[in-house]
Design a protein around this motif. Sequence first.
Motif, PDB file in Angstrom:
ATOM      1  N   SER A  58      44.573 -23.804   7.381  1.00  0.00           N
ATOM      2  CA  SER A  58      43.378 -23.555   6.580  1.00  0.00           C
ATOM      3  C   SER A  58      42.210 -23.063   7.433  1.00  0.00           C
ATOM      4  N   ALA A  59      42.161 -23.482   8.692  1.00  0.00           N
ATOM      5  CA  ALA A  59      41.064 -23.086   9.584  1.00  0.00           C
ATOM      6  C   ALA A  59      41.459 -23.419  11.015  1.00  0.00           C
ATOM      7  N   ILE A  60      40.682 -22.879  11.935  1.00  0.00           N
ATOM      8  CA  ILE A  60      40.877 -23.212  13.349  1.00  0.00           C
ATOM      9  C   ILE A  60      39.563 -23.722  13.912  1.00  0.00           C
ATOM     10  N   ASP A 117      39.979 -16.353   7.020  1.00  0.00           N
ATOM     11  CA  ASP A 117      39.549 -15.080   6.441  1.00  0.00           C
ATOM     12  C   ASP A 117      38.552 -14.305   7.302  1.00  0.00           C
ATOM     13  N   VAL A 118      38.107 -14.886   8.426  1.00  0.00           N
ATOM     14  CA  VAL A 118      37.238 -14.137   9.355  1.00  0.00           C
ATOM     15  C   VAL A 118      38.020 -13.688  10.585  1.00  0.00           C
ATOM     16  N   LEU A 119      39.350 -13.795  10.514  1.00  0.00           N
ATOM     17  CA  LEU A 119      40.197 -13.406  11.635  1.00  0.00           C
ATOM     18  C   LEU A 119      41.097 -12.244  11.246  1.00  0.00           C
ATOM     19  N   LEU A 120      41.281 -11.351  12.183  1.00  0.00           N
ATOM     20  CA  LEU A 120      42.237 -10.259  12.033  1.00  0.00           C
ATOM     21  C   LEU A 120      43.330 -10.499  13.060  1.00  0.00           C
ATOM     22  N   ILE A 121      44.557 -10.466  12.611  1.00  0.00           N
ATOM     23  CA  ILE A 121      45.690 -10.717  13.493  1.00  0.00           C
ATOM     24  C   ILE A 121      46.490  -9.421  13.586  1.00  0.00           C
ATOM     25  N   SER A 122      46.695  -8.937  14.783  1.00  0.00           N
ATOM     26  CA  SER A 122      47.484  -7.713  14.940  1.00  0.00           C
ATOM     27  C   SER A 122      48.357  -7.822  16.172  1.00  0.00           C
ATOM     28  N   GLU A 123      49.488  -7.188  16.099  1.00  0.00           N
ATOM     29  CA  GLU A 123      50.419  -7.191  17.213  1.00  0.00           C
ATOM     30  C   GLU A 123      50.204  -5.933  18.036  1.00  0.00           C
ATOM     31  N   GLN A 124      50.084  -6.097  19.353  1.00  0.00           N
ATOM     32  CA  GLN A 124      49.871  -4.935  20.217  1.00  0.00           C
ATOM     33  C   GLN A 124      51.125  -4.072  20.267  1.00  0.00           C
ATOM     34  N   THR A 125      52.170  -4.624  20.775  1.00  0.00           N
ATOM     35  CA  THR A 125      53.453  -3.922  20.862  1.00  0.00           C
ATOM     36  C   THR A 125      54.538  -4.936  20.583  1.00  0.00           C
ATOM     37  N   GLY A 140      57.020  -7.638  20.742  1.00  0.00           N
ATOM     38  CA  GLY A 140      57.225  -8.702  21.707  1.00  0.00           C
ATOM     39  C   GLY A 140      55.971  -9.164  22.421  1.00  0.00           C
ATOM     40  N   ALA A 141      54.879  -8.436  22.301  1.00  0.00           N
ATOM     41  CA  ALA A 141      53.626  -8.836  22.949  1.00  0.00           C
ATOM     42  C   ALA A 141      52.918  -9.865  22.077  1.00  0.00           C
ATOM     43  N   PRO A 142      52.048 -10.678  22.672  1.00  0.00           N
ATOM     44  CA  PRO A 142      51.312 -11.644  21.861  1.00  0.00           C
ATOM     45  C   PRO A 142      50.398 -10.940  20.865  1.00  0.00           C
ATOM     46  N   LYS A 143      50.146 -11.605  19.761  1.00  0.00           N
ATOM     47  CA  LYS A 143      49.247 -11.034  18.758  1.00  0.00           C
ATOM     48  C   LYS A 143      47.811 -11.116  19.256  1.00  0.00           C
ATOM     49  N   ASN A 144      47.030 -10.109  18.899  1.00  0.00           N
ATOM     50  CA  ASN A 144      45.593 -10.128  19.161  1.00  0.00           C
ATOM     51  C   ASN A 144      44.939 -10.889  18.026  1.00  0.00           C
ATOM     52  N   ILE A 145      44.036 -11.783  18.341  1.00  0.00           N
ATOM     53  CA  ILE A 145      43.316 -12.533  17.319  1.00  0.00           C
ATOM     54  C   ILE A 145      41.842 -12.171  17.473  1.00  0.00           C
ATOM     55  N   ILE A 146      41.337 -11.463  16.477  1.00  0.00           N
ATOM     56  CA  ILE A 146      39.992 -10.903  16.522  1.00  0.00           C
ATOM     57  C   ILE A 146      39.182 -11.490  15.383  1.00  0.00           C
ATOM     58  N   THR A 147      37.941 -11.901  15.684  1.00  0.00           N
ATOM     59  CA  THR A 147      37.070 -12.368  14.609  1.00  0.00           C
ATOM     60  C   THR A 147      36.201 -11.221  14.122  1.00  0.00           C
ATOM     61  N   THR A 148      35.927 -11.238  12.831  1.00  0.00           N
ATOM     62  CA  THR A 148      35.031 -10.241  12.246  1.00  0.00           C
ATOM     63  C   THR A 148      33.588 -10.726  12.259  1.00  0.00           C
ATOM     64  N   MET A 149      33.361 -11.937  12.785  1.00  0.00           N
ATOM     65  CA  MET A 149      32.014 -12.515  12.811  1.00  0.00           C
ATOM     66  C   MET A 149      31.189 -11.929  13.950  1.00  0.00           C
ATOM     67  N   THR A 150      29.890 -11.794  13.727  1.00  0.00           N
ATOM     68  CA  THR A 150      28.976 -11.349  14.777  1.00  0.00           C
ATOM     69  C   THR A 150      28.586 -12.549  15.638  1.00  0.00           C
ATOM     70  N   SER A 151      27.989 -12.293  16.795  1.00  0.00           N
ATOM     71  CA  SER A 151      27.551 -13.397  17.654  1.00  0.00           C
ATOM     72  C   SER A 151      26.509 -14.249  16.939  1.00  0.00           C
ATOM     73  N   GLU A 152      25.674 -13.632  16.114  1.00  0.00           N
ATOM     74  CA  GLU A 152      24.669 -14.392  15.359  1.00  0.00           C
ATOM     75  C   GLU A 152      25.341 -15.324  14.355  1.00  0.00           C
TER      76      GLU A 152
END
Length: 91
Positions: free
Chosen positions: A38-40, A60-68, A70-82
């Motif tokens: 539900s959350a991290i 819902d503020v995370l984007l999960i994508s696979e680089q290549t 077998g490579a680890p997934k990238n975990i990116i937040t859509t949130m700004t530093s503010e």
Amino acid sequence: MDQNTPTADELSNATITDDTGTPIGRVVDIEMEGESISAIIVDVGAFLESETRLVRMPLDVLLISEQTEGAPKNIITTMTSEEIGALPVQD
């Protein structure tokens, strides 16, 4: 399960980055609802240049994508530093 839905193993101790690839924190805990994540809880202290600061991020503020394959997934937040700085601190 959707291939872009992270598993608990993928999220455990994962580094979260912003959309430019800058690390903003590390996953220190995972909240579950039944068998679903539900959350991290992320330690963003270093990113905000402070001591340990644990914040709760919903998936819902995370984007999960696979680089290549077998490579680890990238975990990116859509949130700004503010937005991250405004999140309430978790105990």
